[in-house]
Design a protein around this motif. Structure first.
Motif, PDB file in Angstrom:
ATOM      1  N   TYR A 103      14.687  32.324 -64.517  1.00  0.00           N
ATOM      2  CA  TYR A 103      15.477  32.271 -63.284  1.00  0.00           C
ATOM      3  C   TYR A 103      15.160  33.419 -62.338  1.00  0.00           C
ATOM      4  O   TYR A 103      15.149  33.246 -61.118  1.00  0.00           O
ATOM      5  CB  TYR A 103      16.965  32.284 -63.644  1.00  0.00           C
ATOM      6  N   SER A 104      14.871  34.612 -62.899  1.00  0.00           N
ATOM      7  CA  SER A 104      14.714  35.796 -62.061  1.00  0.00           C
ATOM      8  C   SER A 104      13.542  36.642 -62.560  1.00  0.00           C
ATOM      9  O   SER A 104      13.422  36.902 -63.755  1.00  0.00           O
ATOM     10  CB  SER A 104      16.004  36.630 -62.067  1.00  0.00           C
ATOM     11  N   ARG A 173      11.661  20.073 -55.642  1.00  0.00           N
ATOM     12  CA  ARG A 173      11.934  20.893 -54.467  1.00  0.00           C
ATOM     13  C   ARG A 173      11.928  20.065 -53.183  1.00  0.00           C
ATOM     14  O   ARG A 173      12.759  20.268 -52.286  1.00  0.00           O
ATOM     15  CB  ARG A 173      10.902  22.016 -54.377  1.00  0.00           C
ATOM     16  N   SER A 178      18.511  21.790 -56.492  1.00  0.00           N
ATOM     17  CA  SER A 178      18.840  23.199 -56.641  1.00  0.00           C
ATOM     18  C   SER A 178      18.152  23.766 -57.879  1.00  0.00           C
ATOM     19  O   SER A 178      17.599  23.030 -58.708  1.00  0.00           O
ATOM     20  CB  SER A 178      20.352  23.382 -56.750  1.00  0.00           C
ATOM     21  N   THR A 179      18.218  25.093 -57.991  1.00  0.00           N
ATOM     22  CA  THR A 179      17.625  25.740 -59.177  1.00  0.00           C
ATOM     23  C   THR A 179      18.314  25.269 -60.450  1.00  0.00           C
ATOM     24  O   THR A 179      17.669  25.068 -61.487  1.00  0.00           O
ATOM     25  CB  THR A 179      17.740  27.270 -59.046  1.00  0.00           C
ATOM     26  N   TRP A 180      19.623  25.102 -60.403  1.00  0.00           N
ATOM     27  CA  TRP A 180      20.361  24.625 -61.561  1.00  0.00           C
ATOM     28  C   TRP A 180      19.925  23.211 -61.955  1.00  0.00           C
ATOM     29  O   TRP A 180      19.753  22.911 -63.135  1.00  0.00           O
ATOM     30  CB  TRP A 180      21.859  24.653 -61.270  1.00  0.00           C
ATOM     31  N   GLN A 182      16.979  21.865 -61.324  1.00  0.00           N
ATOM     32  CA  GLN A 182      15.638  21.967 -61.893  1.00  0.00           C
ATOM     33  C   GLN A 182      15.687  22.446 -63.334  1.00  0.00           C
ATOM     34  O   GLN A 182      14.923  21.961 -64.182  1.00  0.00           O
ATOM     35  CB  GLN A 182      14.792  22.929 -61.053  1.00  0.00           C
TER      36      GLN A 182
END
Length: 268
Positions: A103-104, A173, A178-180, A182
């Motif tokens: 995630y980061s 994308r 959203s990232t969640w 994905q």
């Protein structure tokens, strides 16, 4: 109802000796290498005349386990329990850390070096440190197993989160996912087969890690049995504990392989 004339009702296996022979033949075909090693070990001890304190023969070890089955079974269940609990905790923590690293980039830069450091440190060296923090009891054993299981879970889960089908991330994308979304619908399903590989590797080392911690502290389980046998120069009992630990490890490893195969067949 009687069978019709001309039809012979035969049992599935009318000869139990033939059934036992087939089982024995399959066992020998699968474990012939182990049988040869044990036979050579037994012959070597008998020919050389080694004392049981130095090297007991394998038949004596088997006799030790058979005559003290309750002791080894209870100790083995203790070791197995802490190995399972520690593996579950380590796998969960490793998976969460891998998700955070996915995630980061900040989390990736923080967690990856820490995971490498903990992996480079031997389990024996971690025992006194963790025991000072948690106490000389079962909590330290669980923590050691969790630490050993953490790194495979972190590495393989992270690899699986990035092993996406070609173009799938761009498709998500473009459609505004959203990232969640994905993570939930793309990355996590892709990581499941890799996670099963981590489980297989963790299952192979979990029992050994638990025994190392139990041996270092002398608290409970097969490690404690091995420690007490060593102090009393009872090598037969010590090798009996090793035999039970090996059996548990092999069974756990085979179960993990079976689970991995089932998951891979479903995901493929």
């Amino acid at each position: 109802m009687e069978p019709e004339q001309g039809v012979t009702a035969e049992p599935i296996d009318a000869n139990p000796l033939r059934w036992l022979y087939s089982i024995f033949a399959r066992f020998v075909a699968r474990f012939w290498g182990v049988i040869i090693i044990l036979g050579a070990w037994q012959a070597w001890v008998l020919i050389s005349g080694y004392n049981a304190i130095v090297l007991p023969p394998p038949l004596s070890v088997l006799h030790q386990v058979a005559t003290n089955l309750g002791l080894f079974a209870f100790a083995g269940l203790q070791t197995l329990a802490v190995a399972i609990i520690g593996t579950v905790i380590g796998m969960l923590l490793g998976s969460v850390a891998a998700i955070l690293a996915w995630y980061s980039r900040l989390f990736s830069g923080l967690l990856t070096p820490l995971a490498l450091i903990f992996t480079a440190v031997p389990a024996v060296a971690l025992v006194p440190v963790i025991a000072r923090l948690l106490g000389y009891d079962i909590r330290t054993v669980i923590a050691i197993v969790a630490v050993i299981s953490f790194f495979p879970s972190f590495v393989f889960t992270g690899s699986g989160l990035r092993a996406l089908p070609p173009g799938s991330a761009d498709l998500f994308r473009v459609n505004g996912a959203s990232t969640w979304m994905q993570l939930r619908y793309l990355a996590l399903p892709a990581a499941v087969p890799h996670w099963m590989v981590a489980l297989r590797l963790g299952a192979a080392s979990a029992v050994l890690s638990a025994i190392i911690a139990e041996f270092a502290m002398g608290t409970s389980g097969l490690g404690s049995v091995f420690s007490e046998a060593r102090d009393s120069f009872d090598m037969t009992r010590a090798l009996g504990a090793s035999l039970v630990a090996t059996i548990i490890s092999v069974i756990g490893f085979l179960l993990a392989i079976s689970a991995e195969r089932i998951v891979r067949d479903r995901w493929d």
